[in-house]
Design a protein around this motif. Structure first.
Motif, PDB file in Angstrom:
ATOM      1  N   VAL A  14       0.485  -1.313  -0.367  1.00 59.15           N
ATOM      2  CA  VAL A  14       0.414  -0.081  -0.475  1.00 59.15           C
ATOM      3  C   VAL A  14       0.878   1.059   0.073  1.00 59.15           C
ATOM      4  O   VAL A  14       1.945   1.345   0.236  1.00 59.15           O
ATOM      5  CB  VAL A  14      -1.384   0.224   1.558  1.00 59.15           C
ATOM      6  N   PRO A  15       0.880   2.554   0.467  1.00 60.18           N
ATOM      7  CA  PRO A  15       1.124   3.539  -0.458  1.00 60.18           C
ATOM      8  C   PRO A  15       1.735   3.741   1.252  1.00 60.18           C
ATOM      9  O   PRO A  15       0.951   3.295   1.988  1.00 60.18           O
ATOM     10  CB  PRO A  15       0.555   4.413  -0.715  1.00 60.18           C
ATOM     11  N   ALA A  16       2.592   4.855   0.674  1.00 61.79           N
ATOM     12  CA  ALA A  16       3.484   5.276   2.386  1.00 61.79           C
ATOM     13  C   ALA A  16       2.496   6.209   3.026  1.00 61.79           C
ATOM     14  O   ALA A  16       2.358   5.788   4.467  1.00 61.79           O
ATOM     15  CB  ALA A  16       4.820   5.318   1.830  1.00 61.79           C
ATOM     16  N   ASP A  17       1.797   6.741   1.802  1.00 70.85           N
ATOM     17  CA  ASP A  17       0.704   7.443   2.536  1.00 70.85           C
ATOM     18  C   ASP A  17      -0.625   7.150   3.841  1.00 70.85           C
ATOM     19  O   ASP A  17      -0.802   7.926   4.191  1.00 70.85           O
ATOM     20  CB  ASP A  17       0.637   8.652   1.902  1.00 70.85           C
ATOM     21  N   ALA A  18      -0.495   5.619   3.918  1.00 74.23           N
ATOM     22  CA  ALA A  18      -1.863   4.980   4.193  1.00 74.23           C
ATOM     23  C   ALA A  18      -1.256   4.669   5.950  1.00 74.23           C
ATOM     24  O   ALA A  18      -0.629   3.984   5.671  1.00 74.23           O
ATOM     25  CB  ALA A  18      -2.605   3.474   3.234  1.00 74.23           C
ATOM     26  N   GLU A  19      -2.134   5.878   6.079  1.00 77.88           N
ATOM     27  CA  GLU A  19      -1.432   5.593   7.940  1.00 77.88           C
ATOM     28  C   GLU A  19      -2.303   4.646   9.281  1.00 77.88           C
ATOM     29  O   GLU A  19      -1.970   3.841   9.174  1.00 77.88           O
ATOM     30  CB  GLU A  19      -1.731   7.209   8.804  1.00 77.88           C
ATOM     31  N   LEU A  20      -4.020   5.122   9.298  1.00 76.48           N
ATOM     32  CA  LEU A  20      -4.583   4.217   9.141  1.00 76.48           C
ATOM     33  C   LEU A  20      -4.777   2.342   8.813  1.00 76.48           C
ATOM     34  O   LEU A  20      -4.873   2.328   7.579  1.00 76.48           O
ATOM     35  CB  LEU A  20      -5.822   4.918   9.776  1.00 76.48           C
ATOM     36  N   LEU A  27      -7.281  -0.032   0.747  1.00 77.73           N
ATOM     37  CA  LEU A  27      -6.618  -0.376  -0.047  1.00 77.73           C
ATOM     38  C   LEU A  27      -6.122  -1.590  -0.590  1.00 77.73           C
ATOM     39  O   LEU A  27      -5.932  -1.928  -1.622  1.00 77.73           O
ATOM     40  CB  LEU A  27      -5.491   0.313  -0.122  1.00 77.73           C
ATOM     41  N   ARG A  28      -5.799  -2.207   0.224  1.00 75.39           N
ATOM     42  CA  ARG A  28      -5.080  -4.284  -0.047  1.00 75.39           C
ATOM     43  C   ARG A  28      -6.404  -4.804  -0.301  1.00 75.39           C
ATOM     44  O   ARG A  28      -6.472  -5.561  -1.324  1.00 75.39           O
ATOM     45  CB  ARG A  28      -4.625  -4.700   1.177  1.00 75.39           C
ATOM     46  N   ALA A  29      -7.326  -4.742   0.307  1.00 72.87           N
ATOM     47  CA  ALA A  29      -8.790  -5.745  -0.125  1.00 72.87           C
ATOM     48  C   ALA A  29      -9.210  -4.909  -1.893  1.00 72.87           C
ATOM     49  O   ALA A  29      -9.861  -5.995  -2.402  1.00 72.87           O
ATOM     50  CB  ALA A  29      -9.526  -5.564   1.098  1.00 72.87           C
ATOM     51  N   GLY A  30      -8.813  -3.870  -2.231  1.00 71.06           N
ATOM     52  CA  GLY A  30      -9.139  -3.391  -3.225  1.00 71.06           C
ATOM     53  C   GLY A  30     -10.661  -2.580  -3.006  1.00 71.06           C
ATOM     54  O   GLY A  30     -11.619  -2.520  -4.208  1.00 71.06           O
ATOM     55  N   MET A  31     -11.170  -2.501  -1.535  1.00 66.64           N
ATOM     56  CA  MET A  31     -12.007  -2.071  -1.549  1.00 66.64           C
ATOM     57  C   MET A  31     -12.470  -0.342  -2.703  1.00 66.64           C
ATOM     58  O   MET A  31     -13.274   0.006  -2.870  1.00 66.64           O
ATOM     59  CB  MET A  31     -12.149  -1.580  -0.303  1.00 66.64           C
ATOM     60  N   ILE A  32     -11.274   0.489  -2.665  1.00 69.51           N
ATOM     61  CA  ILE A  32     -10.916   1.994  -2.536  1.00 69.51           C
ATOM     62  C   ILE A  32      -9.854   1.349  -3.514  1.00 69.51           C
ATOM     63  O   ILE A  32      -8.837   0.874  -3.818  1.00 69.51           O
ATOM     64  CB  ILE A  32     -11.127   2.713  -1.695  1.00 69.51           C
ATOM     65  N   ARG A  33     -10.009   2.984  -4.570  1.00 71.61           N
ATOM     66  CA  ARG A  33      -8.760   3.313  -5.108  1.00 71.61           C
ATOM     67  C   ARG A  33      -9.108   4.514  -5.033  1.00 71.61           C
ATOM     68  O   ARG A  33      -9.717   5.159  -5.583  1.00 71.61           O
ATOM     69  CB  ARG A  33      -8.806   3.043  -6.686  1.00 71.61           C
TER      70      ARG A  33
END
Length: 565
Positions: A14-20, A27-33
């Protein structure tokens, strides 16, 4: 649903700016982009979750007697100018122009629109009370969008607005909505608390937030261990100490204290505890500077301070230049002793109970010891202006307060006449006289609920959805389907029967190796996993595992149907 015919795109990185955690897992589950900053596309998987949340919300709103409608997301400037919010709402309001250069905004909320609808549609008290709701996309131009959909610019929301002839009717509907929200979040499988809250920019009188309890929550909530009392920390009252202020026993002395500016510095220098220190904060008031005084171990509650009549709806710290001009000393050395008479001294309840305290000396590099109220320093007024802390007595008189973190997913308000008066929304009463309607407002963050649920329900493998929210309730997984047609046929038969029984089921017929297949099912959080294999067929059993269980177990088809109801 056959997973081979569905778009499922899980990823490991996942992107580095994903904190929570919720942002990472969505993002990993592909729910949102991500499309742009604070703006996300919801994939088919994510949309299934949103629709399940919507279903529960819609059912409870309908059960509570609310009526669904749909209002425009693009709203004209003129309507917002009638309420004075075109400028006052600030930079979060996304303003746009059409080809005729007429100005609009993309709605962050719909008080203006629904009140305009009501003033044109409602004419008589006989039409009241009425409660309209919608599920609609909103846009608020957040200065710093972050945490994925938790604090995005575009989001999906259920907002409802009720109209009433009198306060009694408004209070009744408010209670109905309070109960509806409690049922709603209970059905969604969330651990939550309804807390007293400040009405903020929306305005109005009574207000409750519904907070999902999670360590990552942005909001702090205070709750009692001896009652049902709970409040947002901004709203929670800090009671005055039960013990009255002791009589002075020390002599006032000004001491040289070079490089001693902070509370920690004072504590270390004098060898005392922070609750023996008085800190004084100077803010800009309506008519000059205002001094806010509180104990060294307490922090100012800005929401409470902003409501002081001396302040212009916002507490803004005085600049160093302003402080030096007024006092002759730098920040860090300011105290209430011998402050100019032009500066009101607002003292917190706990600070007002101090005697023989240490405070700034109103001269650079100096502090007073042995300072006392009334003898050495005046009090303009005593107010509750601090944040509550762990261990404070509960404001309702039962138990002590504890602090937890929460994520706000719902908020209900008694708006009163604020918007109806501004937009002249009236009806005729039973005497034929025009009466301005009273309003209630009731919001639920649909997209935020999905993220909040993940923050509360996850493990190292991925999401653990509550059943009512999950994209599917059951996953049927097949081991080696291509080389074992009888296994594939058994899986299809099980899938068909589950579906016929009204159980939302996904059949993973992609032919993946077991490790990869199971990892996907755990990541996307399916509550029940059933594995069909050659070994199980021979034994007449299925391999069953709850998503939150440590181990699998062998059960029969009949036992599975009984378990799933």
């Amino acid at each position: 649903m056959r997973l081979s015919q569905f778009h499922l795109a899980t990823v490991k990185e996942v992107p580095a700016d994903a904190e929570l955690t919720s942002h990472k897992l969505m993002l990993r589950a592909g729910m949102i982009r991500k499309l742009a900053s604070g703006i996300y596309t919801w994939s088919p998987l994510g949309l299934r979750v949103l629709r399940n949340v919507e279903k529960v919300v819609r059912e409870e709103m309908n059960r509570a007697g609310a009526i669904e409608m749909l209002m425009p997301s693009v709203q004209p400037r003129e309507l917002w100018e009638e309420t004075g919010r075109w400028q006052r709402f600030g930079s979060e309001l996304l303003k746009i122009k059409d080809r005729k250069e007429q100005e609009f905004c993309y709605g962050p909320t719909h008080e203006e629109v629904v009140t305009d609808f009501a003033r044109n549609e409602l004419k008589s008290y006989k039409q009241l009370p009425v409660n309209f709701y919608q599920i609609q996309t909103k846009f608020r131009d957040e200065i710093r969008p972050r945490f994925g959909v938790m604090r995005s610019r575009e989001f999906l929301m259920k907002d409802a607005y009720s109209f009433h002839l009198n306060q009694e009717s408004l209070s009744e509907t408010y209670e109905v909505m309070y109960q509806a929200y409690s049922r709603m979040f209970t059905r969604l499988g969330l651990k939550f608390r309804a807390v007293q809250a400040d009405t903020g920019a929306i305005g109005g009188n009574a207000s409750h937030e519904f907070q999902v309890l999670a360590h990552s929550g942005e909001d702090a909530i205070a709750f009692s261990d001896g009652s049902e009392y709970a409040a947002n920390i901004e709203k929670a009252e800090a009671l005055a100490p039960a013990i009255s202020r002791p009589a002075p026993s020390a002599t006032l002395q000004r001491m040289d204290t070079p490089r001693v500016r902070t509370v920690d510095d004072v504590v270390a220098h004098f060898g005392i505890t922070p609750d023996r220190v008085l800190k004084t904060v100077l803010v800009r008031g309506k008519e000059g500077l205002v001094a806010l005084c509180l104990r060294g171990d307490h922090d100012i509650n800005e929401v409470k301070a902003n409501k002081l009549p001396e302040l212009p709806d916002e507490s803004v710290l005085a600049s160093e230049e302003e402080i030096i001009a007024a006092i002759g000393a730098r920040p860090g050395f300011i105290g209430p002793v011998a402050l100019p008479d032009s500066i009101p001294v607002i003292v917190d309840r706990s600070a007002a109970a101090l005697a023989d305290f240490v405070c700034g000396g109103n001269a650079n590099d100096t502090h007073y010891t042995g300072a006392n109220w009334e003898r050495d320093a005046r009090i303009t007024r005593i107010e509750d202006i601090r944040q509550v802390v762990e261990g404070d007595p509960s404001p309702d008189g039962h138990g002590t307060l504890h602090i937890a973190r929460g994520i706000e997913v719902g908020h209900i308000f008694q708006l009163g006449k604020k918007y109806a008066e501004a937009l002249d929304a009236t009806v005729l009463d039973d005497q034929g006289k025009k009466q301005v309607m009273l309003m209630g407002c009731y919001g639920v963050g649909i997209s935020r609920i999905a993220a909040a649920a993940i923050e509360q329900c996850h493990d190292d493998a991925g999401i653990i959805w509550p059943e009512t929210m999950a994209p599917w309730r059951v996953a049927v997984c097949v081991i080696n389907p291509k080389n074992a047609p009888e296994v594939n046929a058994a899986a299809e038969s099980l899938y068909n029967e589950l579906t016929a029984r009204g159980i939302d089921t996904v059949w993973d017929d992609r032919g993946l190796r077991p490790g990869a297949m199971f990892a996907d099912m755990e990541l996307i959080g399916i509550p029940h996993r059933v594995v069909v294999s050659e070994r199980g067929l021979a034994a007449g059993t299925l391999e069953y595992r709850r998503r939150d269980a440590a181990e699998s177990s062998a059960i029969t088809r009949d036992e599975l149907f009984e378990l799933l109801g």
